[in-house]
Write an enzyme that holds these catalytic residues in place. Sequence first.
Site, mmCIF file in Angstrom:
data_model
loop_
_atom_site.group_PDB
_atom_site.id
_atom_site.type_symbol
_atom_site.label_atom_id
_atom_site.label_comp_id
_atom_site.label_asym_id
_atom_site.label_seq_id
_atom_site.Cartn_x
_atom_site.Cartn_y
_atom_site.Cartn_z
ATOM 1 N N SER A 145 -50.609 42.846 10.759
ATOM 2 C CA SER A 145 -49.885 42.808 9.487
ATOM 3 C C SER A 145 -48.467 42.284 9.637
ATOM 4 O O SER A 145 -47.862 41.853 8.651
ATOM 5 C CB SER A 145 -49.855 44.195 8.857
ATOM 6 O OG SER A 145 -49.074 45.085 9.637
ATOM 7 N N LYS A 212 -43.668 48.058 8.653
ATOM 8 C CA LYS A 212 -43.443 47.078 7.589
ATOM 9 C C LYS A 212 -41.967 46.670 7.602
ATOM 10 O O LYS A 212 -41.138 47.241 8.308
ATOM 11 C CB LYS A 212 -43.805 47.658 6.218
ATOM 12 C CG LYS A 212 -45.242 48.137 6.090
ATOM 13 C CD LYS A 212 -46.253 47.019 6.259
ATOM 14 C CE LYS A 212 -47.688 47.551 6.223
ATOM 15 N NZ LYS A 212 -48.696 46.477 6.431
#
Length: 311
Positions: A145, A212
């Site tokens: 990711s 993230k």
Amino acid sequence: MSDAPDPPRRLEWPWNENGLEEEPGDVVDPEGHWLPDSGERAPEFDPLTFDSVFRDERRWAPQHGVAGRSDSALPGAFLFPEPHIPAVPVDDAEDQAVEAAPAMAASRHRTSTLLRELVETGLLAILVFLSVRASVQHYRVEGLSMDPTLEDGEFLLVNSLVYSEVDLEKVGKWVPFWDPGEPGVRHVFHGPERGDIVILHQRVGVERDLVKRIIGIPGDVLEIQRGTVFIDGRELKEPYIQSPWSSDLAPIRIPSGKYFVMGDNRNGSHDSRSFGLVDEKDIVGKAMASWWPRSAWGLAPNEEPVLGAAP
């Protein structure tokens, strides 16, 4: 009992008939206790000859000296002479004691100083270890990711204290005549900033923590148009995006204490576009450095994006 007694023996006296000391010779017993009276009598007692009679070394046992019996001498036959130990003068003994006292004190001081330093070093090492353990955590990146910024299997050091907060209103209650002002809750260092790579507690539908990047912060009006992020109507230029992506999101205002996060691999990231805004209390910490693999060793790429010109 029928044996005849031994004949009487002659005594050896250390003086002559004039009362002067001379070599021992055959002298008849003057008192007549041992031999028949021969007419020879001992001279009258003369104090001048007392020492010569009673202190003559020939009248004492071998273990005795002229000055008398030694304190350590035992009665019985003489075997070996007593060892001679020279007496230490009183002044010298006192000088030696005075010299030894400072040396012993200095030795004790060095020992106590060394022990104190060892204890202080040990306590400091324990304190540093606990502080580092409480403020730095290890995380392993799983998935793509954040590709290509972070690799799958990369290890990160995460600072969990950098976003710490303090409630000044509670502190102000204990400090008289002090008004902490607004806001009542403040960050010790700083709050989460745009571009920070952060670790999040697991979200709904996800069984592990997530890594993230913060895109929107409190107060922003965030909008996504055809793969381009706009903050307050200004284009957000993100140099860490390597692959083109396409997505749309209607404008939203980010409230206080909330953050909008996305992965750098926008086409393969489960982020705020799907699970919504993130509460600050769900942020574990900020990535500080990467320590494995060797090719990724260094500071974490907390790269802040740049806002374009206002429309």
